[in-house]
Design a protein around this motif. Structure first.
Motif, PDB file in Angstrom:
ATOM      1  N   GLU A  32    -113.677  63.168 -47.768  1.00  0.00           N
ATOM      2  CA  GLU A  32    -114.685  62.276 -48.361  1.00  0.00           C
ATOM      3  C   GLU A  32    -115.694  61.835 -47.309  1.00  0.00           C
ATOM      4  O   GLU A  32    -116.896  61.804 -47.560  1.00  0.00           O
ATOM      5  CB  GLU A  32    -114.013  61.047 -48.999  1.00  0.00           C
ATOM      6  CG  GLU A  32    -113.211  61.339 -50.269  1.00  0.00           C
ATOM      7  CD  GLU A  32    -111.968  62.194 -50.017  1.00  0.00           C
ATOM      8  OE1 GLU A  32    -111.332  62.048 -48.936  1.00  0.00           O
ATOM      9  OE2 GLU A  32    -111.649  63.031 -50.877  1.00  0.00           O
ATOM     10  N   THR A  49    -116.502  63.411 -44.583  1.00  0.00           N
ATOM     11  CA  THR A  49    -117.335  64.563 -44.218  1.00  0.00           C
ATOM     12  C   THR A  49    -118.435  64.772 -45.257  1.00  0.00           C
ATOM     13  O   THR A  49    -119.586  65.053 -44.919  1.00  0.00           O
ATOM     14  CB  THR A  49    -116.471  65.835 -44.092  1.00  0.00           C
ATOM     15  OG1 THR A  49    -115.679  65.719 -42.913  1.00  0.00           O
ATOM     16  CG2 THR A  49    -117.320  67.104 -43.984  1.00  0.00           C
ATOM     17  N   GLN A  50    -118.087  64.606 -46.520  1.00  0.00           N
ATOM     18  CA  GLN A  50    -119.087  64.813 -47.564  1.00  0.00           C
ATOM     19  C   GLN A  50    -120.122  63.695 -47.573  1.00  0.00           C
ATOM     20  O   GLN A  50    -121.278  63.915 -47.950  1.00  0.00           O
ATOM     21  CB  GLN A  50    -118.392  65.029 -48.912  1.00  0.00           C
ATOM     22  CG  GLN A  50    -117.573  66.339 -48.823  1.00  0.00           C
ATOM     23  CD  GLN A  50    -116.998  66.831 -50.117  1.00  0.00           C
ATOM     24  OE1 GLN A  50    -116.785  66.067 -51.043  1.00  0.00           O
ATOM     25  NE2 GLN A  50    -116.711  68.118 -50.173  1.00  0.00           N
ATOM     26  N   LYS A  51    -119.714  62.515 -47.108  1.00  0.00           N
ATOM     27  CA  LYS A  51    -120.684  61.420 -46.977  1.00  0.00           C
ATOM     28  C   LYS A  51    -121.688  61.744 -45.859  1.00  0.00           C
ATOM     29  O   LYS A  51    -122.889  61.508 -45.992  1.00  0.00           O
ATOM     30  CB  LYS A  51    -119.930  60.112 -46.674  1.00  0.00           C
ATOM     31  CG  LYS A  51    -120.779  58.874 -46.757  1.00  0.00           C
ATOM     32  CD  LYS A  51    -119.910  57.627 -46.961  1.00  0.00           C
ATOM     33  CE  LYS A  51    -120.687  56.351 -46.662  1.00  0.00           C
ATOM     34  NZ  LYS A  51    -120.671  56.003 -45.223  1.00  0.00           N
ATOM     35  N   ALA A 102    -122.520  64.720 -45.020  1.00  0.00           N
ATOM     36  CA  ALA A 102    -123.356  65.772 -45.599  1.00  0.00           C
ATOM     37  C   ALA A 102    -124.484  65.160 -46.426  1.00  0.00           C
ATOM     38  O   ALA A 102    -125.623  65.615 -46.386  1.00  0.00           O
ATOM     39  CB  ALA A 102    -122.501  66.701 -46.465  1.00  0.00           C
ATOM     40  N   HIS A 103    -124.148  64.128 -47.164  1.00  0.00           N
ATOM     41  CA  HIS A 103    -125.118  63.424 -47.987  1.00  0.00           C
ATOM     42  C   HIS A 103    -126.226  62.836 -47.106  1.00  0.00           C
ATOM     43  O   HIS A 103    -127.414  62.975 -47.388  1.00  0.00           O
ATOM     44  CB  HIS A 103    -124.397  62.310 -48.753  1.00  0.00           C
ATOM     45  CG  HIS A 103    -124.980  62.052 -50.104  1.00  0.00           C
ATOM     46  ND1 HIS A 103    -126.236  61.532 -50.267  1.00  0.00           N
ATOM     47  CD2 HIS A 103    -124.476  62.254 -51.345  1.00  0.00           C
ATOM     48  CE1 HIS A 103    -126.483  61.405 -51.573  1.00  0.00           C
ATOM     49  NE2 HIS A 103    -125.431  61.841 -52.243  1.00  0.00           N
ATOM     50  N   SER A 163    -116.631  72.631 -46.828  1.00  0.00           N
ATOM     51  CA  SER A 163    -116.553  71.262 -47.353  1.00  0.00           C
ATOM     52  C   SER A 163    -117.863  70.519 -47.144  1.00  0.00           C
ATOM     53  O   SER A 163    -118.336  69.804 -48.034  1.00  0.00           O
ATOM     54  CB  SER A 163    -115.430  70.486 -46.655  1.00  0.00           C
ATOM     55  OG  SER A 163    -114.209  71.162 -46.779  1.00  0.00           O
ATOM     56  N   PHE A 164    -118.441  70.683 -45.984  1.00  0.00           N
ATOM     57  CA  PHE A 164    -119.720  70.051 -45.676  1.00  0.00           C
ATOM     58  C   PHE A 164    -120.792  70.565 -46.646  1.00  0.00           C
ATOM     59  O   PHE A 164    -121.569  69.788 -47.210  1.00  0.00           O
ATOM     60  CB  PHE A 164    -120.115  70.366 -44.230  1.00  0.00           C
ATOM     61  CG  PHE A 164    -121.324  69.616 -43.730  1.00  0.00           C
ATOM     62  CD1 PHE A 164    -121.197  68.371 -43.134  1.00  0.00           C
ATOM     63  CD2 PHE A 164    -122.594  70.165 -43.850  1.00  0.00           C
ATOM     64  CE1 PHE A 164    -122.323  67.673 -42.675  1.00  0.00           C
ATOM     65  CE2 PHE A 164    -123.719  69.477 -43.402  1.00  0.00           C
ATOM     66  CZ  PHE A 164    -123.581  68.226 -42.808  1.00  0.00           C
ATOM     67  N   GLN A 187    -120.344  71.776 -49.595  1.00  0.00           N
ATOM     68  CA  GLN A 187    -120.083  71.219 -50.932  1.00  0.00           C
ATOM     69  C   GLN A 187    -120.678  69.819 -51.055  1.00  0.00           C
ATOM     70  O   GLN A 187    -121.238  69.454 -52.092  1.00  0.00           O
ATOM     71  CB  GLN A 187    -118.570  71.183 -51.201  1.00  0.00           C
ATOM     72  CG  GLN A 187    -117.990  72.568 -51.434  1.00  0.00           C
ATOM     73  CD  GLN A 187    -116.466  72.611 -51.332  1.00  0.00           C
ATOM     74  OE1 GLN A 187    -115.840  71.722 -50.758  1.00  0.00           O
ATOM     75  NE2 GLN A 187    -115.870  73.651 -51.895  1.00  0.00           N
ATOM     76  N   GLY A 188    -120.577  69.052 -49.962  1.00  0.00           N
ATOM     77  CA  GLY A 188    -121.160  67.710 -49.958  1.00  0.00           C
ATOM     78  C   GLY A 188    -122.680  67.766 -50.063  1.00  0.00           C
ATOM     79  O   GLY A 188    -123.292  66.958 -50.771  1.00  0.00           O
ATOM     80  N   ARG A 225    -123.633  68.689 -53.666  1.00  0.00           N
ATOM     81  CA  ARG A 225    -123.498  67.543 -54.568  1.00  0.00           C
ATOM     82  C   ARG A 225    -124.668  66.580 -54.367  1.00  0.00           C
ATOM     83  O   ARG A 225    -125.230  66.067 -55.322  1.00  0.00           O
ATOM     84  CB  ARG A 225    -122.166  66.835 -54.314  1.00  0.00           C
ATOM     85  CG  ARG A 225    -121.708  66.020 -55.489  1.00  0.00           C
ATOM     86  CD  ARG A 225    -120.199  65.799 -55.452  1.00  0.00           C
ATOM     87  NE  ARG A 225    -119.471  67.051 -55.267  1.00  0.00           N
ATOM     88  CZ  ARG A 225    -118.306  67.143 -54.627  1.00  0.00           C
ATOM     89  NH1 ARG A 225    -117.755  66.075 -54.083  1.00  0.00           N
ATOM     90  NH2 ARG A 225    -117.701  68.308 -54.517  1.00  0.00           N
TER      91      ARG A 225
END
Ligand code: ADP
Ligand code: MG
Length: 151
Positions: free
Chosen positions: A9, A11-13, A15-16, A49-50, A52-53, A56
């Motif tokens: 989570e 990591t995806q933040k 990315a955002h 994963s990055f 994917q973030g 999204r």
């Protein structure tokens, strides 16, 4: 940019936030053509994963799968993802030679400024990589990930 994340989570933040960064710097981009981001790092470091973030954050609803077996996936962006029109995810891990990417229309893809390209294992096709934003992901001793840009 340099971050330590402790789970998917986080990591995806990151990315955002990175997407916000790209958007805010879109106008002072000097090089013409596509915006290209190279994701460096070992297997399991979090490159997919990055991505994917990022997808999204761009408003792509479709699940982003690892493109390892398809090499390249092209997604059309919804309006919120503009100024880019296409988001292109490439995994160069299984390529034997950069000419394979050239066969997939690489030159055309990188010359289109409406393309946003994320490529895993860019060092596998280093000889045909134009100037790009470089992100390194690596495992930390405590099981987290370090994510940083480098030049
Ligand atoms: P790569 O594309 O670099 O091979 P993936 O994104 O496919 O890596 O896999 C990373 C794996 O590590 C995923 O299973 C993810 O859930 C896990 N993971 C654990 N901690 C993190 C973190 N901080 N950031 C990203 N992924 C993490
Ligand atoms: Mg991957």
């Amino acid at each position: 940019m340099k971050y330590i994340t402790h789970n998917l989570e986080e990591t995806q933040k990151v990315a955002h936030e990175f997407v916000d960064y790209i958007f805010s710097h879109q106008n002072d981009k000097k090089i013409s053509g596509a915006t290209i981001v190279g994701l460096y790092g070992d297997l399991g470091a979090g490159k997919t994963s990055f991505t994917q973030g990022v997808a999204r954050a761009l408003g792509i609803d479709e699940t982003i799968v690892s493109p390892t077996f398809v090499i390249e996936k092209i997604y059309e962006l919804p309006l919120q993802g503009r100024p880019f029109v296409h988001f292109i995810h490439i995994d160069a891990y299984r390529l034997e030679h950069s000419s394979e990417l050239v066969s997939l229309g690489w030159q055309k893809i990188i010359s289109d400024p409406t393309n946003l390209i994320f490529i895993e294992w860019p060092e596998r096709v280093g000889d045909i990589m134009p100037e790009h934003i470089k992100i390194n992901l690596e495992h930390t001793a405590d099981g987290g990930r370090q994510i940083e840009t480098f030049s």
